[in-house]
Design a protein around this motif. Structure first.
Motif, short mmCIF file in Angstrom:
data_model
loop_
_atom_site.label_atom_id
_atom_site.label_comp_id
_atom_site.label_asym_id
_atom_site.label_seq_id
_atom_site.Cartn_x
_atom_site.Cartn_y
_atom_site.Cartn_z
N ASP A 30 16.94 0.69 -0.37
CA ASP A 30 15.79 1.80 -0.45
C ASP A 30 16.16 2.35 -1.58
O ASP A 30 16.67 3.43 -1.94
CB ASP A 30 16.07 2.56 0.91
CG ASP A 30 14.91 3.59 0.94
OD1 ASP A 30 14.06 3.69 0.12
OD2 ASP A 30 14.61 4.06 2.11
N GLY A 31 15.39 1.89 -2.63
CA GLY A 31 15.38 2.61 -3.96
C GLY A 31 14.07 3.58 -4.04
O GLY A 31 13.64 3.72 -5.16
N PRO A 52 9.20 8.85 -9.63
CA PRO A 52 9.13 8.72 -11.22
C PRO A 52 7.80 8.25 -11.87
O PRO A 52 7.29 8.82 -12.71
CB PRO A 52 10.43 7.87 -11.40
CG PRO A 52 11.13 7.96 -10.36
CD PRO A 52 10.42 8.35 -8.96
N VAL A 53 7.17 7.25 -11.09
CA VAL A 53 5.63 7.16 -11.46
C VAL A 53 5.02 6.89 -10.17
O VAL A 53 5.65 6.72 -9.13
CB VAL A 53 5.81 5.72 -12.39
CG1 VAL A 53 6.48 5.56 -13.68
CG2 VAL A 53 5.99 4.34 -11.51
N THR A 54 3.76 6.92 -10.42
CA THR A 54 2.97 7.15 -9.04
C THR A 54 1.82 6.03 -9.01
O THR A 54 1.27 5.69 -10.16
CB THR A 54 2.31 8.65 -8.90
OG1 THR A 54 1.86 8.59 -7.50
CG2 THR A 54 1.46 8.90 -10.04
N CYS A 63 1.04 -1.28 -0.02
CA CYS A 63 -0.03 0.11 -0.03
C CYS A 63 0.93 1.36 -0.03
O CYS A 63 0.37 2.20 -0.28
CB CYS A 63 -0.79 0.05 1.07
SG CYS A 63 -0.34 -0.20 2.75
N ASN A 64 2.16 1.22 0.37
CA ASN A 64 3.10 2.31 0.30
C ASN A 64 4.35 1.99 0.65
O ASN A 64 4.71 0.59 1.04
CB ASN A 64 2.58 3.36 1.40
CG ASN A 64 2.60 2.89 2.82
OD1 ASN A 64 3.46 2.52 3.66
ND2 ASN A 64 1.44 2.97 3.49
N GLY A 65 5.34 2.64 0.41
CA GLY A 65 6.73 2.50 0.46
C GLY A 65 7.38 1.98 1.82
O GLY A 65 7.98 1.06 2.07
N THR A 66 6.70 2.67 2.82
CA THR A 66 7.04 2.35 3.99
C THR A 66 6.61 0.80 4.54
O THR A 66 7.36 0.11 5.18
CB THR A 66 6.51 3.32 5.19
OG1 THR A 66 6.65 4.77 4.82
CG2 THR A 66 6.98 2.90 6.50
N ALA A 67 5.31 0.43 4.17
CA ALA A 67 4.85 -0.75 4.36
C ALA A 67 6.01 -1.92 3.87
O ALA A 67 6.02 -2.92 4.20
CB ALA A 67 3.40 -0.91 3.95
N SER A 120 9.39 3.24 -4.40
CA SER A 120 7.97 3.97 -3.80
C SER A 120 7.41 4.56 -5.18
O SER A 120 7.88 4.99 -6.02
CB SER A 120 8.61 4.96 -2.91
OG SER A 120 7.53 5.82 -2.63
N PHE A 121 5.87 4.77 -4.74
CA PHE A 121 5.20 5.26 -6.03
C PHE A 121 4.57 6.46 -5.56
O PHE A 121 3.12 6.70 -5.81
CB PHE A 121 4.12 4.01 -6.58
CG PHE A 121 4.99 3.03 -7.04
CD1 PHE A 121 6.04 3.33 -8.21
CD2 PHE A 121 5.22 1.79 -6.65
CE1 PHE A 121 6.76 2.07 -8.58
CE2 PHE A 121 6.10 0.65 -6.88
CZ PHE A 121 6.80 1.11 -8.14
#
Length: 378
Positions: free
Chosen positions: A157-158, A187-189, A58-62, A181-182
């Motif tokens: 961590d990219g 760069p893309v979301t 659901c997100n980069g942290t998760a 991460s998006f």
């Protein structure tokens, strides 16, 4: 009063009609949460970087939390990372009970210094989380050599480096696991979203369970019924939705274009600013191509706040990335002291982020540079 027609943000999503239609199509489908778009997005990411597996979160942290879990990090384990990063790089270690150890940065690239990593390794060290800060790949070959020597797991961590390259290869296959991460400024979301890519089947299976409550298919399903499942571990609801993934699938088709435009803008910044007194431009590691998530310069320490305030007053959304993680009150309360990474701390006092994203126009670029030069010369 500013001459700029609108506020120029340091980062921005690039959404077009194709992206909007992709989301609308999914809104009209039976699947809003767990549907076919997630697998499509994961496959698109894996194919792009050349990895065997990709697991969307659901997100980069998760996603980082999941990677730390999959790596087996737990209470008593130490994990080495950079202090110049968003707090999530370190927080993910705390989520699983680990201890964060900060290694200083390279003053030229702003990335974690591999030689500093060596000085921080102890018998308790379990993993390294190097950060591709601003989109500039870390010297991952050297870091992997250190990790193999000491039998450590490397989670790259990219968050900033999707689309970047290291020695001719896309970031995403060099480390044991890599997170992308998006978030909208990336760069893309996918609005919010993250992914872990890996070539390790064991990590892959752990990540799948971790993001979905610790539940997995079971051999007893046939004798019990199709409704039957088992929660074998304590997992989380960290799943990406089909709506997010639909946007991601559409955005992936434009990634190379987005990266090319970011590189063009960064090159223009370098050319215009490299000889301006009082400004230091970022140096790129040899044999790398940055994803240019951020463009950061260094100013004279005495001028940074003045320039920041003046640029903001001119409607230019400069920023500072980041406050050293161990300066935050949470980490101070854990006993981390200032002064442990002197290069990072000196760099932070001088750092300034300039706007860089594919929607930035040439007129806006010229306006930014003009105002910056005016302020630095005062």
């Amino acid at each position: 009063m500013s001459d700029s027609p609108r506020f120029i943000s340091y980062g921005s999503q690039s959404i077009d009609e194709d992206d909007i239609q992709a989301v609308i199509e999914t809104l009209r489908s039976p699947n809003l949460t767990q549907g076919p778009k997630i697998a499509q997005f994961e496959q698109a990411v894996a194919d792009y970087v050349g990895s065997k597996y990709a697991v969307a979160f659901c997100n980069g942290t998760a996603a980082l939390h999941g990677a730390c879990y999959a790596a087996g990090i737990s209470k008593g384990d130490e994990v080495i990372t950079s202090p110049i990063t968003f707090a999530a790089s370190a927080n993910s270690v705390r989520y699983v009970g680990g201890t964060v150890v900060f290694a200083d940065i390279d003053e030229r690239t702003y990335n974690i210094n591999p030689e500093q990593i060596r000085t921080k390794i102890t018998t308790k060290t379990k993993a390294i989380i190097p950060v591709d800060f601003t989109g500039q790949p870390v010297d991952i070959d050297v870091i992997m050599d250190i990790a193999r020597e000491h039998k450590l797991v490397v989670i790259e961590d990219g968050a900033h480096s999707f689309g970047a390259s290291y020695k001719g290869r896309k970031i995403g296959t060099q480390a044991d696991m890599t997170m992308f991460s998006f978030h909208p400024v990336k760069p893309v979301t996918t609005a919010e979203g993250g992914v872990i890519v890996t070539n390790n089947e064991g990590y892959y299976k752990k990540l799948l369970k971790f993001r979905s409550h610790g539940i997995e298919p079971t051999v007893y399903a046939k004798e019990q019924g199709d409704w039957y499942y088992e929660m074998t571990e304590l997992g989380y609801n960290y799943r990406m939705t089909d709506l997010q993934a639909a946007l991601g699938v559409s955005q992936m088709k434009k990634l190379d274009h987005f990266i090319k435009r970011r590189q063009e803008i960064a090159t223009k910044y370098n050319e215009v600013l490299k000889h301006v007194p009082g400004i230091t431009i970022p140096k790129q590691l040899e044999d790398t191509e940055s994803g240019w998530h951020l463009y950061m310069i260094q100013l004279d320490e005495a001028n940074r706040k003045q320039v920041f305030d003046a640029m903001r007053a001119a409607n230019i959304g400069v920023h500072v990335h980041y406050i050293p993680v161990y300066w935050h009150p949470y980490y101070q309360n854990l006993g981390y002291e200032r002064g442990q990474c002197p290069v990072a701390e000196e760099w932070y006092k001088k750092a300034l982020t300039l706007p860089l994203h594919p929607r930035l126009t040439d007129d806006e670029f010229n306006y930014i540079v003009q105002r910056l030069k005016e302020q630095v010369s005062l």
